[in-house]
Design a protein around this motif. Structure first.
Motif, mmCIF file in Angstrom:
data_model
loop_
_atom_site.group_PDB
_atom_site.id
_atom_site.type_symbol
_atom_site.label_atom_id
_atom_site.label_comp_id
_atom_site.label_asym_id
_atom_site.label_seq_id
_atom_site.Cartn_x
_atom_site.Cartn_y
_atom_site.Cartn_z
ATOM 1 N N GLU A 17 39.082 41.073 38.782
ATOM 2 C CA GLU A 17 38.897 40.077 39.833
ATOM 3 C C GLU A 17 38.699 40.752 41.186
ATOM 4 N N LEU A 18 39.421 41.835 41.435
ATOM 5 C CA LEU A 18 39.238 42.565 42.689
ATOM 6 C C LEU A 18 37.821 43.119 42.796
ATOM 7 N N GLU A 19 37.311 43.631 41.708
ATOM 8 C CA GLU A 19 35.933 44.135 41.722
ATOM 9 C C GLU A 19 34.944 43.020 42.045
ATOM 10 N N THR A 20 35.141 41.862 41.429
ATOM 11 C CA THR A 20 34.226 40.748 41.643
ATOM 12 C C THR A 20 34.283 40.249 43.077
ATOM 13 N N LEU A 21 35.491 40.081 43.616
ATOM 14 C CA LEU A 21 35.645 39.555 44.963
ATOM 15 C C LEU A 21 35.176 40.538 46.037
ATOM 16 N N SER A 22 35.506 41.810 45.837
ATOM 17 C CA SER A 22 35.311 42.800 46.896
ATOM 18 C C SER A 22 33.990 43.542 46.827
ATOM 19 N N GLY A 23 33.428 43.650 45.633
ATOM 20 C CA GLY A 23 32.252 44.489 45.454
ATOM 21 C C GLY A 23 32.571 45.957 45.305
ATOM 22 N N VAL A 34 47.034 45.989 34.959
ATOM 23 C CA VAL A 34 47.432 46.184 36.352
ATOM 24 C C VAL A 34 46.851 45.074 37.211
ATOM 25 N N SER A 35 47.637 44.569 38.147
ATOM 26 C CA SER A 35 47.154 43.552 39.064
ATOM 27 C C SER A 35 47.786 43.774 40.431
ATOM 28 N N ALA A 36 47.147 43.202 41.469
ATOM 29 C CA ALA A 36 47.664 43.255 42.835
ATOM 30 C C ALA A 36 48.461 41.990 43.098
ATOM 31 N N GLY A 37 49.764 42.149 43.287
ATOM 32 C CA GLY A 37 50.635 41.004 43.510
ATOM 33 C C GLY A 37 51.088 40.842 44.940
ATOM 34 N N GLY A 38 50.622 41.713 45.837
ATOM 35 C CA GLY A 38 51.011 41.639 47.242
ATOM 36 C C GLY A 38 50.044 42.453 48.079
ATOM 37 N N PHE A 93 38.927 44.541 51.514
ATOM 38 C CA PHE A 93 40.271 43.979 51.636
ATOM 39 C C PHE A 93 40.207 42.542 52.139
ATOM 40 N N ALA A 94 39.379 42.287 53.161
ATOM 41 C CA ALA A 94 39.291 40.949 53.744
ATOM 42 C C ALA A 94 38.826 39.927 52.725
ATOM 43 N N ARG A 95 37.915 40.324 51.841
ATOM 44 C CA ARG A 95 37.402 39.389 50.827
ATOM 45 C C ARG A 95 38.441 39.069 49.757
ATOM 46 N N SER A 96 39.426 39.944 49.592
ATOM 47 C CA SER A 96 40.343 39.823 48.455
ATOM 48 C C SER A 96 41.736 39.335 48.838
ATOM 49 N N ALA A 97 42.259 39.792 49.964
ATOM 50 C CA ALA A 97 43.689 39.621 50.254
ATOM 51 C C ALA A 97 44.104 38.165 50.373
ATOM 52 N N GLY A 98 43.203 37.331 50.904
ATOM 53 C CA GLY A 98 43.541 35.923 51.063
ATOM 54 C C GLY A 98 43.726 35.178 49.757
ATOM 55 N N GLU A 99 43.324 35.785 48.656
ATOM 56 C CA GLU A 99 43.536 35.178 47.344
ATOM 57 C C GLU A 99 44.919 35.508 46.782
ATOM 58 N N ILE A 100 45.607 36.466 47.394
ATOM 59 C CA ILE A 100 46.933 36.878 46.910
ATOM 60 C C ILE A 100 48.035 36.095 47.624
#
Length: 335
Positions: A17-23, A34-38, A93-100
């Motif tokens: 999902e990070l790859e898709t959101l961030s490019g 592994v996932s980003a939880g914060g 980071f900006a494209r992804s962090a708001g989803e966490i």
């Protein structure tokens, strides 16, 4: 890292999902599951939290998930970080962090309001807010979820406060906004991308903030105004700014992000700073000064760009001589 009074966890993001959101490309090197939880800033990296690095990382943390450029990727991987390679780490980071994490929304419901507080008609107190004894909340003020208003504090009409704590006996002027997202925009991306903020605004005791001011919350950490500060009308305090106790700012001050201002400083009208500078204790800035460099303790500066006042006044004297204007006679002539 995000204060649960103001933010709520949306969902962890998988590497895919990070790859898709961030490019960004993780090049298939991330372990399964592994996932980003914060989220976490570079200087406080944590395993399982998302960060971004636009420079060499001095103290990487194994298990941290980091967007970075290709020239820094190998060192981070060698330290056990999970690395997404991209030409623009901040944009990724900006494209992804708001989803966490997401900001809690205003919600009608139970707030903790002391019986001695005065809440005027039209004021909105969100669920989860705390209002201290003898506090006054005037008409049409908006107090967001988790906000704490200290004992005896006064929130004037039409003020909006979110992601913040307000100390005892502090007064917030009408139409002032505290705790909004700062002005962090990614440049160089195909589209301008606003960087989400996960910090707070902490206002101390016995502070006075005038009407129509704007004080942004921190990007990751805190924007802080310490005790006994006096902020005039129409002032802008950007994200992550730190202002020491007893500092006074006249109207139209504009303080850029991550500026650190010491104790007992005096800013005359229309002063401004560039970002990421340090201004010492007991500093005086003359009217219209634009501080672009660090200023040591106890100094008096003026001009744009600001310089020690003696140099600035000497330049003004030389300019008057060159132009033939002499003090009050020049003023009279111009009229």
């Amino acid at each position: 890292m995000a204060d649960p009074r103001f933010y709520e966890s949306a969902r962890p993001l998988s590497i895919q999902e990070l790859e898709t959101l961030s490019g960004a490309s993780f090049e298939g090197l991330a372990p399964d599951g592994v996932s980003a939880g914060g989220v976490a800033p570079l200087e406080a990296m944590q395993a399982g939290h998302l960060s971004y690095a636009e420079r060499k990382v001095e103290t990487p943390v194994a298990g941290a998930i980091v967007f970075t450029r290709s020239e820094f990727a190998d060192d981070l991987r060698a330290s056990g970080c999970i690395v997404g390679v991209t030409g623009n780490p901040r944009a990724a980071f900006a494209r992804s962090a708001g989803e966490i994490y997401r900001l809690k929304e205003l919600e009608a419901g139970e707030a903790q309001i002391d019986p001695g507080a005065r809440i005027f008609p039209g004021a909105f107190i969100s669920a989860g807010a705390k209002i201290g004894r003898d506090a006054i909340i005037e008409p049409n003020a908006v107090i967001g979820p988790g906000v704490e208003i200290g004992e005896g504090a006064i929130i004037r009409a039409n003020a909006v406060i979110s992601c913040a704590t307000i100390g005892p006996r502090t007064e917030i002027g009408s139409c002032t906004v505290i705790g909004k997202s700062g002005f962090a925009v990614v440049l160089g991306a195909e589209q301008r991308i606003k960087v989400p903020h996960f910090g707070r605004a902490l206002i101390g005791a016995d502070v006075s903030i005038g009407a129509s001011c704007s004080i942004d919350r921190g990007l990751f950490g805190d924007t802080r105004i310490d005790d006994n500060c006096q902020i005039d009308n129409f002032c802008q305090i950007a994200h992550n700014v730190q202002i020491g106790s007893g500092t006074v700012m006249a109207a139209f001050a504009g303080i850029s992000g991550s500026t650190c201002i010491g104790r007992n400083c005096l800013f005359a009208g229309r002063c401004a700073t560039t970002d990421n500078i340090t201004i010492g204790n007991d500093v005086v800035l003359l009217a219209d000064a634009a501080a672009m460099y660090d200023i040591p303790d106890g100094e008096r500066w003026g001009g744009s760009p600001a310089m020690p006042a003696r140099n600035f006044l000497r330049q003004l004297t030389q300019l008057r001589k060159l132009s033939g204007i002499k003090g009050a006679q020049g003023k009279k002539a111009r009229r």
